[in-house]
Write an enzyme that holds these catalytic residues in place. Structure first.
Site, short mmCIF file in Angstrom:
data_model
loop_
_atom_site.label_atom_id
_atom_site.label_comp_id
_atom_site.label_asym_id
_atom_site.label_seq_id
_atom_site.Cartn_x
_atom_site.Cartn_y
_atom_site.Cartn_z
N ARG A 94 0.81 -1.20 0.00
CA ARG A 94 0.00 0.00 0.00
C ARG A 94 0.85 1.26 0.00
NH1 ARG A 94 -4.96 -1.93 2.43
NH2 ARG A 94 -6.59 -0.39 2.19
N ARG A 129 -22.05 -0.78 2.94
CA ARG A 129 -21.42 -2.06 3.28
C ARG A 129 -21.76 -2.50 4.70
NH1 ARG A 129 -15.29 -2.81 2.35
NH2 ARG A 129 -15.26 -0.68 3.13
N ARG A 158 -18.48 -1.10 9.56
CA ARG A 158 -17.08 -0.82 9.93
C ARG A 158 -16.94 0.62 10.42
NH1 ARG A 158 -13.13 -3.07 5.26
NH2 ARG A 158 -12.20 -1.01 5.53
N ARG A 169 -9.66 7.99 3.22
CA ARG A 169 -9.00 6.74 2.77
C ARG A 169 -8.71 6.79 1.27
NH1 ARG A 169 -13.49 2.98 4.81
NH2 ARG A 169 -12.47 1.35 3.59
P1 AP5 Z 1 -15.42 -4.91 -0.63
O1 AP5 Z 1 -15.24 -6.17 -1.38
O2 AP5 Z 1 -15.57 -4.96 0.86
O3 AP5 Z 1 -14.28 -3.86 -1.07
P2 AP5 Z 1 -12.74 -3.78 -0.66
O4 AP5 Z 1 -12.00 -3.32 -1.85
O5 AP5 Z 1 -12.31 -5.04 0.00
O6 AP5 Z 1 -12.87 -2.58 0.37
P3 AP5 Z 1 -12.13 -2.21 1.70
O7 AP5 Z 1 -12.84 -0.99 2.21
O8 AP5 Z 1 -12.05 -3.37 2.63
O9 AP5 Z 1 -10.75 -1.80 1.23
P4 AP5 Z 1 -9.77 -0.90 1.99
O10 AP5 Z 1 -8.59 -1.01 1.14
O11 AP5 Z 1 -10.24 0.47 2.28
O12 AP5 Z 1 -9.74 -1.55 3.44
P5 AP5 Z 1 -8.80 -2.64 4.13
O13 AP5 Z 1 -9.68 -3.52 4.90
O14 AP5 Z 1 -7.85 -3.21 3.17
O15 AP5 Z 1 -16.69 -4.17 -1.28
C1 AP5 Z 1 -17.16 -2.95 -0.77
C2 AP5 Z 1 -18.71 -2.90 -0.84
O16 AP5 Z 1 -19.13 -2.89 -2.20
C3 AP5 Z 1 -19.39 -4.11 -0.20
O17 AP5 Z 1 -20.56 -3.71 0.43
C4 AP5 Z 1 -19.70 -5.04 -1.40
O18 AP5 Z 1 -20.81 -5.83 -1.15
C5 AP5 Z 1 -19.93 -4.03 -2.52
N1 AP5 Z 1 -19.48 -4.52 -3.84
C6 AP5 Z 1 -18.32 -5.19 -4.10
N2 AP5 Z 1 -18.22 -5.47 -5.42
C7 AP5 Z 1 -19.32 -4.95 -6.01
C8 AP5 Z 1 -19.78 -4.90 -7.37
N3 AP5 Z 1 -19.09 -5.44 -8.39
N4 AP5 Z 1 -20.95 -4.27 -7.62
C9 AP5 Z 1 -21.66 -3.71 -6.60
N5 AP5 Z 1 -21.27 -3.72 -5.29
C10 AP5 Z 1 -20.12 -4.33 -4.99
O19 AP5 Z 1 -7.97 -1.69 5.12
C11 AP5 Z 1 -8.58 -1.03 6.19
C12 AP5 Z 1 -7.57 -0.19 6.94
O20 AP5 Z 1 -6.52 -1.02 7.48
C13 AP5 Z 1 -6.81 0.86 6.10
O21 AP5 Z 1 -7.53 2.05 5.96
C14 AP5 Z 1 -5.53 1.02 6.92
O22 AP5 Z 1 -5.73 1.84 8.04
C15 AP5 Z 1 -5.26 -0.39 7.40
N6 AP5 Z 1 -4.40 -1.15 6.46
C16 AP5 Z 1 -4.75 -2.22 5.71
N7 AP5 Z 1 -3.70 -2.63 4.96
C17 AP5 Z 1 -2.67 -1.80 5.23
C18 AP5 Z 1 -1.33 -1.71 4.77
N8 AP5 Z 1 -0.85 -2.57 3.86
N9 AP5 Z 1 -0.56 -0.73 5.26
C19 AP5 Z 1 -1.02 0.14 6.18
N10 AP5 Z 1 -2.26 0.11 6.66
C20 AP5 Z 1 -3.10 -0.85 6.21
#
Ligand code: AP5
Length: 222
Positions: A94, A129, A158, A169
């Site tokens: 990231r 979501r 969340r 974000r």
């Molecule tokens: P979903 O599949 O949940 O989307 P996603 O891309 O997984 O979204 P995230 O919000 O989880 O990604 P993110 O990168 O912000 O968070 P992460 O957990 O990695 O889909 C979203 C919604 O849309 C759902 O309701 C779904 O049903 C719907 N949907 C999906 N596909 C669809 C379609 N085709 N059509 C219609 N609807 C659809 O990270 C969270 C936090 O953790 C970060 O902000 C950060 O603080 C920390 N973090 C995580 N990784 C790191 C890292 N590597 N380094 C530093 N901090 C980190």
């Protein structure tokens, strides 16, 4: 001849559909799904030292410090199941530093999939979501409503899914996206993520099958 297992990295803005598609990819290819967001959320809910540190960053929509996340990913990737079955890394790298850390460890994905979705859709997806704390399944109140009333009642939101935090974000994602690309430009596949999920999955499935075939050929040629 058994070829090396697949190594996949998936990226995209918040709510671009990474988690949703990873569920389908895992079902089909049997890879070990390593989501840094899920790992961090598990640390937070168990109240570990890592979780307590990570919480404030996550709730503010900011990145958790590189060293915390990198140590977590390194440990998970070195476990036997990931080596044996292959892996699907979701939400890492990231930042440029994170990508560099993997390069230094000589850990390189075979393919880098980036989901492309317009900003206004991303915000709506975050607001709608909901997560099922029992099964870990991802829902959306409009797009993917829960199957039963019992599930609906236990769904949770969340803490970082408010409109204001999603915008933050998204900003963080945009600041970092370009710098990561330079590490993976030769294996990058950008995919239109603003379509029905089965269509998106079909495209990813055919890409991964191609990569898998190429790896088998390479192994045979050795
Ligand atoms: P979903 O599949 O949940 O989307 P996603 O891309 O997984 O979204 P995230 O919000 O989880 O990604 P993110 O990168 O912000 O968070 P992460 O957990 O990695 O889909 C979203 C919604 O849309 C759902 O309701 C779904 O049903 C719907 N949907 C999906 N596909 C669809 C379609 N085709 N059509 C219609 N609807 C659809 O990270 C969270 C936090 O953790 C970060 O902000 C950060 O603080 C920390 N973090 C995580 N990784 C790191 C890292 N590597 N380094 C530093 N901090 C980190």
């Amino acid at each position: 001849v058994k070829s090396e297992p697949l190594k996949v990295m998936i990226s995209g803005a918040p709510a671009s559909g990474k988690g949703t598609l990873c569920e389908l990819i895992v079902q089909k290819f049997g890879l070990v799904h390593i989501s840094t967001g899920d790992l961090l959320r598990a640390e937070v809910s168990s109240g570990t030292e890592i979780g307590n540190k990570a919480k404030e960053y996550m709730n503010a929509g900011r990145l958790v410090p590189d060293e915390i996340v990198t140590a977590m990913v390194k440990a998970r990737l070195s476990r036997e199941d990931a080596k044996e079955k292959g892996w699907l890394l979701d939400g890492y790298s990231r930042s440029a530093t994170q990508a560099q850390s993997l390069e230094e460890l000589k850990i390189r994905p075979d393919i880098y999939v980036v989901l492309d979705v317009p900003d206004e859709i991303l915000i709506d997806r975050c607001i709608g979501r909901r997560l099922d704390p029992v099964t870990g399944k991802i829902y959306h109140l409009k797009n993917f409503p829960p199957e039963t009333e019992e599930i609906r009642e236990r769904l949770v939101t969340r803490p970082d899914d408010s409109e204001e935090k999603v915008k933050r974000r998204l900003e963080v994602y945009k600041q970092n996206a370009e710098t990561i690309l330079s590490t993976y430009s030769n294996i990058m596949n950008k995919i239109d993520g603003n379509r029905p999920k089965d269509e998106i999955f079909a495209e990813i499935e055919s890409l991964l099958s191609e990569v898998q075939k190429d790896k088998e050929k390479l192994k045979l040629g050795k």
